[in-house]
Scaffold this motif. Structure first.
Motif, PDB file in Angstrom:
ATOM      1  N   LYS A 142       0.825  -1.214   0.000  1.00 45.96           N
ATOM      2  CA  LYS A 142       0.000   0.000   0.000  1.00 45.96           C
ATOM      3  C   LYS A 142       0.858   1.262   0.000  1.00 45.96           C
ATOM      4  O   LYS A 142       0.532   2.234  -0.683  1.00 45.96           O
ATOM      5  CB  LYS A 142      -0.944   0.003   1.200  1.00 45.96           C
ATOM      6  N   ASN A 143       1.936   1.258   0.760  1.00 43.88           N
ATOM      7  CA  ASN A 143       2.831   2.418   0.800  1.00 43.88           C
ATOM      8  C   ASN A 143       3.440   2.707  -0.571  1.00 43.88           C
ATOM      9  O   ASN A 143       3.785   3.849  -0.873  1.00 43.88           O
ATOM     10  CB  ASN A 143       3.955   2.219   1.823  1.00 43.88           C
ATOM     11  N   GLN A 144       3.585   1.657  -1.378  1.00 40.21           N
ATOM     12  CA  GLN A 144       4.146   1.814  -2.715  1.00 40.21           C
ATOM     13  C   GLN A 144       3.053   1.992  -3.769  1.00 40.21           C
ATOM     14  O   GLN A 144       3.322   1.933  -4.968  1.00 40.21           O
ATOM     15  CB  GLN A 144       5.045   0.623  -3.046  1.00 40.21           C
ATOM     16  N   ASN A 145       1.822   2.194  -3.294  1.00 43.40           N
ATOM     17  CA  ASN A 145       0.673   2.423  -4.182  1.00 43.40           C
ATOM     18  C   ASN A 145       0.492   1.310  -5.209  1.00 43.40           C
ATOM     19  O   ASN A 145       0.191   1.564  -6.375  1.00 43.40           O
ATOM     20  CB  ASN A 145       0.781   3.785  -4.880  1.00 43.40           C
ATOM     21  N   LEU A 146       0.692   0.069  -4.770  1.00 46.72           N
ATOM     22  CA  LEU A 146       0.471  -1.090  -5.623  1.00 46.72           C
ATOM     23  C   LEU A 146      -0.815  -1.781  -5.212  1.00 46.72           C
ATOM     24  O   LEU A 146      -1.109  -1.891  -4.020  1.00 46.72           O
ATOM     25  CB  LEU A 146       1.617  -2.101  -5.486  1.00 46.72           C
ATOM     26  N   THR A 147      -1.563  -2.257  -6.193  1.00 47.64           N
ATOM     27  CA  THR A 147      -2.718  -3.095  -5.892  1.00 47.64           C
ATOM     28  C   THR A 147      -2.223  -4.526  -5.723  1.00 47.64           C
ATOM     29  O   THR A 147      -1.090  -4.862  -6.096  1.00 47.64           O
ATOM     30  CB  THR A 147      -3.750  -3.056  -7.030  1.00 47.64           C
ATOM     31  N   GLN A 148      -3.080  -5.375  -5.185  1.00 51.82           N
ATOM     32  CA  GLN A 148      -2.723  -6.789  -5.078  1.00 51.82           C
ATOM     33  C   GLN A 148      -2.467  -7.367  -6.467  1.00 51.82           C
ATOM     34  O   GLN A 148      -1.555  -8.169  -6.662  1.00 51.82           O
ATOM     35  CB  GLN A 148      -3.825  -7.566  -4.370  1.00 51.82           C
TER      36      GLN A 148
END
Length: 104
Positions: free
Chosen positions: A43-49
């Protein structure tokens, strides 16, 4: 009023350090923490699953399982996840007569 430390409460409710119940409790806690770290870092890296899954070649559902119950993860997958998240991976195994370290 009697004051109890967290260690006292844990010893009374879960068991003393070195007992089978306490060992399982500590193991489960560490597994939960790994899943939480994966989720928070993602989440901190703005990635989705889904995006993280694509980076390591797995489906979104497997990332969800990792984040919610990392207990069935292989070491290979764990290294792939943390490498994709640009995290330094370091494992250390200590036995009475052996000490092994691994950095990735």
């Amino acid at each position: 009023m009697k004051i109890h430390t967290l260690d006292d409460v844990t010893d009374n409710l879960v068991g003393k350090i070195g007992t089978p119940n306490r060992d399982k409790f500590e193991y489960d806690l560490q597994i939960d923490l790994i899943g939480s770290v994966i989720k928070q870092t993602r989440k901190n890296q703005n990635l989705t699953q889904e995006e993280l899954g694509k980076l390591i070649g797995v489906q979104k559902a497997q990332i969800s399982k990792l984040e919610n119950n990392a207990g069935n993860i292989t070491l290979d997958t764990l290294i792939k996840v943390f490498t994709a998240l640009k995290a330094k991976v370091k494992f250390q195994i200590e036995l009475s007569d052996l000490n092994i370290s691994f950095d990735k």
